[in-house]
Design a protein around this motif. Structure first.
Motif, PDB file in Angstrom:
ATOM      1  N   SER A   1      30.925 -18.161 -63.013  1.00  0.00           N
ATOM      2  CA  SER A   1      30.814 -19.620 -63.018  1.00  0.00           C
ATOM      3  C   SER A   1      32.140 -20.352 -63.037  1.00  0.00           C
ATOM      4  CB  SER A   1      29.993 -20.067 -64.245  1.00  0.00           C
ATOM      5  OG  SER A   1      28.711 -19.489 -64.215  1.00  0.00           O
ATOM      6  N   THR A   2      33.196 -19.673 -63.434  1.00  0.00           N
ATOM      7  CA  THR A   2      34.451 -20.393 -63.617  1.00  0.00           C
ATOM      8  C   THR A   2      35.610 -19.708 -62.909  1.00  0.00           C
ATOM      9  OG1 THR A   2      36.061 -21.207 -65.253  1.00  0.00           O
ATOM     10  CG2 THR A   2      34.891 -19.180 -65.801  1.00  0.00           C
TER      11      THR A   2
ATOM     12  N   HIS B   1      38.577 -19.925 -64.039  1.00  0.00           N
ATOM     13  CA  HIS B   1      39.455 -19.460 -65.113  1.00  0.00           C
ATOM     14  C   HIS B   1      39.058 -18.023 -65.471  1.00  0.00           C
ATOM     15  CE1 HIS B   1      42.229 -19.719 -68.450  1.00  0.00           C
ATOM     16  NE2 HIS B   1      41.290 -19.252 -69.248  1.00  0.00           N
TER      17      HIS B   1
ATOM     18  N   GLU C   1      37.908 -15.933 -63.269  1.00  0.00           N
ATOM     19  CA  GLU C   1      36.888 -15.468 -62.310  1.00  0.00           C
ATOM     20  C   GLU C   1      35.692 -14.875 -63.057  1.00  0.00           C
ATOM     21  OE1 GLU C   1      39.163 -12.624 -60.072  1.00  0.00           O
ATOM     22  OE2 GLU C   1      40.241 -14.160 -58.964  1.00  0.00           O
TER      23      GLU C   1
ATOM     24  N   THR D   1      30.540 -17.348 -67.987  1.00  0.00           N
ATOM     25  CA  THR D   1      30.872 -18.220 -69.115  1.00  0.00           C
ATOM     26  C   THR D   1      29.806 -18.094 -70.202  1.00  0.00           C
ATOM     27  OG1 THR D   1      29.810 -20.071 -67.933  1.00  0.00           O
ATOM     28  CG2 THR D   1      32.211 -19.879 -67.777  1.00  0.00           C
TER      29      THR D   1
ATOM     30  N   ASP E   1      25.197 -22.047 -67.615  1.00  0.00           N
ATOM     31  CA  ASP E   1      26.369 -22.787 -67.146  1.00  0.00           C
ATOM     32  C   ASP E   1      26.612 -22.403 -65.691  1.00  0.00           C
ATOM     33  OD1 ASP E   1      28.707 -24.381 -67.188  1.00  0.00           O
ATOM     34  OD2 ASP E   1      29.922 -22.585 -67.511  1.00  0.00           O
TER      35      ASP E   1
ATOM     36  N   THR F   1      32.682 -26.554 -59.094  1.00  0.00           N
ATOM     37  CA  THR F   1      33.824 -25.803 -59.625  1.00  0.00           C
ATOM     38  C   THR F   1      33.490 -24.318 -59.756  1.00  0.00           C
ATOM     39  OG1 THR F   1      33.130 -26.254 -61.906  1.00  0.00           O
ATOM     40  CG2 THR F   1      34.709 -27.787 -60.913  1.00  0.00           C
ATOM     41  N   VAL F   2      32.393 -23.923 -59.161  1.00  0.00           N
ATOM     42  CA  VAL F   2      31.900 -22.557 -59.174  1.00  0.00           C
ATOM     43  C   VAL F   2      32.970 -21.565 -58.714  1.00  0.00           C
ATOM     44  CG1 VAL F   2      31.031 -22.931 -56.857  1.00  0.00           C
ATOM     45  CG2 VAL F   2      30.101 -21.067 -58.155  1.00  0.00           C
ATOM     46  N   TYR F   3      32.831 -20.309 -59.093  1.00  0.00           N
ATOM     47  CA  TYR F   3      33.666 -19.260 -58.514  1.00  0.00           C
ATOM     48  C   TYR F   3      32.853 -18.403 -57.551  1.00  0.00           C
ATOM     49  CZ  TYR F   3      38.045 -16.926 -58.050  1.00  0.00           C
ATOM     50  OH  TYR F   3      39.229 -16.474 -57.527  1.00  0.00           O
TER      51      TYR F   3
ATOM     52  N   ILE G   1      41.215 -28.888 -60.485  1.00  0.00           N
ATOM     53  CA  ILE G   1      40.160 -27.980 -60.943  1.00  0.00           C
ATOM     54  C   ILE G   1      39.259 -27.502 -59.804  1.00  0.00           C
ATOM     55  CG2 ILE G   1      40.135 -28.972 -63.258  1.00  0.00           C
ATOM     56  CD1 ILE G   1      37.494 -30.371 -62.492  1.00  0.00           C
ATOM     57  N   LYS G   2      39.556 -27.976 -58.570  1.00  0.00           N
ATOM     58  CA  LYS G   2      38.718 -27.572 -57.435  1.00  0.00           C
ATOM     59  C   LYS G   2      39.524 -26.973 -56.285  1.00  0.00           C
ATOM     60  CE  LYS G   2      35.160 -31.036 -58.439  1.00  0.00           C
ATOM     61  NZ  LYS G   2      34.409 -32.223 -57.952  1.00  0.00           N
TER      62      LYS G   2
END
Length: 648
Positions: A314-315, A317, A319, A322, A326, A331-333, A399-400
């Motif tokens: 999901s993030t 940060h 990869e 979370t 969520d 901002t998905v990975y 963040i994107k």
């Protein structure tokens, strides 16, 4: 304890794919992707990030001067490419390609040390720091990919050189790590070697390799924790950041022993690779506790941490996963490699337990995120697979920026492109599994497959126009009658279906865990047909998924659909779908080589005021919505995209 009732995958050479949908992808990989990626590995792509992979091996082998380039795990890109080549050669012999692969293998052998060690980073740059940072530096990860490639190449060609290179390296590693008192108690920071060692055991029958894989699984997260001890020895200094950072054990799935883990955590690719290795060891050793841990974690992913497209992570940060529910869209990975790893995990769970939930997840990830990860030209790739894109945000929002609005030629960290290639060239392994007297059909893909059932040869020819249509026909070719069971998956999305045997409807519907079992004496030229009704449906999230509140997605069979700016308008968030009106299907031969478009009625929201904020006075104008399959998005130029649509 009774042994698990497992089923086994077929050798790649036993399955020949002849499918309108997947045939194009496999041809693309063989004709375009593999040659293109070889150019990338040799740094011959204009305006693309360099790979350094071949150059590093040449330097490590003493064939040229220079410095190491790329990531510490750069070697793995070459290994994954070689694995894809091996699968390609097994089904599509190509002497010229084999010669190129043999030269690459010669180069790997030239870079191998006398003790068996192969890693260009540590050979070139830090020869005195082998194994000093298992958590971050991925030596065992690179070895894992070497093993998988070597096993695949041996199976495809019968040539032992690459397999012997891998065995020498593993034999050396086995002197370093293990449960014996004189050995280090380490395990990989980035998992994959656990799966690879099981494959090596299967092809060599050397129990030492299975024992080493089991050790890496069993030792992870035990106290005293190896990663803690290692962290303290290097004073917490990160290899990547060159500064002291906190140790995050959950991120590395090392916070507790694997049998005690219940929730998917940490780096998504590492996690699903580890869970796949756990399932392999559970099957090989009949370990009920390990199987139970795999089931619990799989259910957590499927029910609480998986995107509708089959993506995970999901993030950006780390990869990573979370927490439950969520699942942000913009901002998905959802890394392509993570979806492929989830497919590995699902396939192994299918071997342990023939439950359609595993095949449903496998199919969802395969038809959506994996196919999204590569452009239809075979020369551009997504690392991240978003469910919502605004090009300006990708360019300007910090963040994107990881969310690309267009696929890239290559990546400095290029794990995803060769991963797609090796999955697609080995796709035949995912259609069926077999046990002593049962053939399980997991995927509906046109193919010819050879089985041995009750010690008799059975060939099954499957024809289908899936996923456009829900009909698949199976013709049995065998020299003598044979009584066995033929099991067909009924996907969870399918509410109505019929089975016919030799044109007569079969009404003895024995459904177990989503598989319909047909047990009978099969005759030569028998025909089994399944007709599944594919409906277009609107799907809502669990209300706990905050990102999708007030929104729906459109699905048709295994395919998720999306809106693109080119078919609709700018600012896709201003569109509302009218859920009271039916969604209509329309085949459009002009869209990306032909696709079933979906047409829906809705509204577009506008306001006469140009102020940032104003009194509520929103107008809703009728609007005709067009949706295309998600995997096709991004092939027609730059523009917005969205899977989830606000509804009225």
């Amino acid at each position: 304890m009774d042994k698990f009732l497992t089923s086994e995958v077929l050798p790649i050479k036993s399955v020949e794919i002849k499918d309108d949908f997947w045939g194009k992808y496999i041809d693309l990989v063989n004709e375009v992707v593999i040659p293109y990626q070889w150019e990338a590995l040799n740094d011959r792509l204009p305006d693309a990030e360099p790979s350094y992979a071949i150059k590093n091996f040449r330097i490590a082998a003493g064939l040229e001067e220079g410095e190491f380039g790329g990531m510490v795990f750069q070697d793995s890109d070459l290994y994954k490419w070689l694995e894809a080549v091996a699968y390609s050669l097994e089904t599509n012999p190509n002497p010229e390609l084999m010669a190129i692969a043999d030269e690459a293998i010669d180069l790997i052998e030239a870079a191998q040390g006398d003790d068996g060690y192969v890693n260009t980073y540590f050979t070139i740059k830090e020869p005195d720091k082998r194994w000093y940072n298992l958590c971050e530096c991925h030596e065992l990860y690179c070895l894992g990919h070497m093993i998988e490639a070597a096993v695949a190449y041996y199976n495809a060609t019968g040539k032992r050189k690459f397999l012997d290179i891998a065995c020498r390296f593993v034999d050396y590693v086995d002197t370093i790590f293990g449960p014996e008192p004189h050995k280090a108690k380490g395990y990989p920071g980035h998992q994959v070697i656990e799966m690879a060692l099981v494959k090596l055991y299967d092809v060599t029958n050397n129990s030492k390799y299975l024992a080493l894989s089991k050790y890496f699984i069993d030792q992870r997260g035990q106290e005293p924790n190896y990663f803690k001890e290692e962290y303290e020895k290097r004073d917490g200094v990160s290899h990547f950041l060159k500064t002291k950072i906190p140790l995050d054990l959950p991120y590395n799935q090392a916070h507790k022993p694997v049998r005690e883990q219940e929730v998917a955590v940490g780096h998504a690719v590492r996690a699903v690779y580890m869970y796949s290795g756990m399932a392999d060891i559970a099957a090989k050793t009949n370990d009920e506790t390990l199987k139970k841990a795999c089931e619990t974690i799989f259910n957590n992913i499927k029910d609480k941490q998986m995107y509708i497209t089959g993506g995970v992570g999901s993030t950006a940060h780390g990869e990573a996963f979370t927490y439950d529910y969520d699942l942000p869209n913009d901002t998905v990975y959802s890394e392509t490699c993570a979806a492929i790893g989830l497919i590995f995990f699902a396939q192994r769970m299918l071997k342990l337990d023939q439950d359609r939930k595993y095949a449903d997840v496998l199919e969802r990830a395969l038809y959506n995120t994996v196919t999204s990860g590569m452009a239809l030209d075979g020369r551009h790739f997504f690392y991240v697979n978003p469910l919502e894109v605004q090009p300006e945000a990708s360019e300007k929002s910090p963040i994107k920026r990881h969310v690309k609005a267009e696929r890239q030629k290559w990546y400095g960290c290029a794990c995803c492109p060769p991963n797609v290639a090796r999955l697609l060239t080995s796709l035949g392994q995912y259609i069926y599994t077999e046990s002593n007297d049962t053939i399980f059909t997991h995927l509906y893909i046109g193919s010819k497959a050879d089985f041995t059932v009750n010690n008799k040869k059975v060939t099954v020819k499957q024809t289908t126009n899936y996923p456009s249509e829900g009909k698949a026909t199976f013709v049995f070719d065998m020299s003598e009658n044979n009584e066995f069971t033929f099991a067909l998956r009924i996907p969870e999305w399918c509410k109505n279906y019929k089975i016919f045997i030799n044109n007569e409807e079969y009404r003895e519907l024995d459904l177990n865990k989503g598989y319909l079992y047909i047990t009978r004496e099969f005759l030569n030229s028998d025909v089994v047909e399944i007709s599944m009704e594919i409906e277009t449906v609107l799907v809502a999230s669990n209300p706990l998924v905050r990102a999708n509140a007030g929104k729906v997605a459109i699905c048709r069979g295994p395919l998720v659909y999306c809106l693109e700016e080119i078919d609709n308008c700018k600012n896709l968030s201003s569109i509302l779908i009218d859920t009271s009106k039916p969604v209509k299907e329309q085949y459009n031969p002009e869209v990306l080589g032909g696709a079933i478009e979906l047409k829906a009625s809705g509204y577009i929201v506008s306001s006469e005021s140009q102020d940032l904020y104003t009194s509520f006075n929103v107008k809703e104008m009728p609007f005709n919505i067009t949706a295309i399959p998600y995997f096709m998005w991004g092939n027609r130029g730059l523009g917005e995209m969205s899977v989830w649509i606000r509804y009225k």
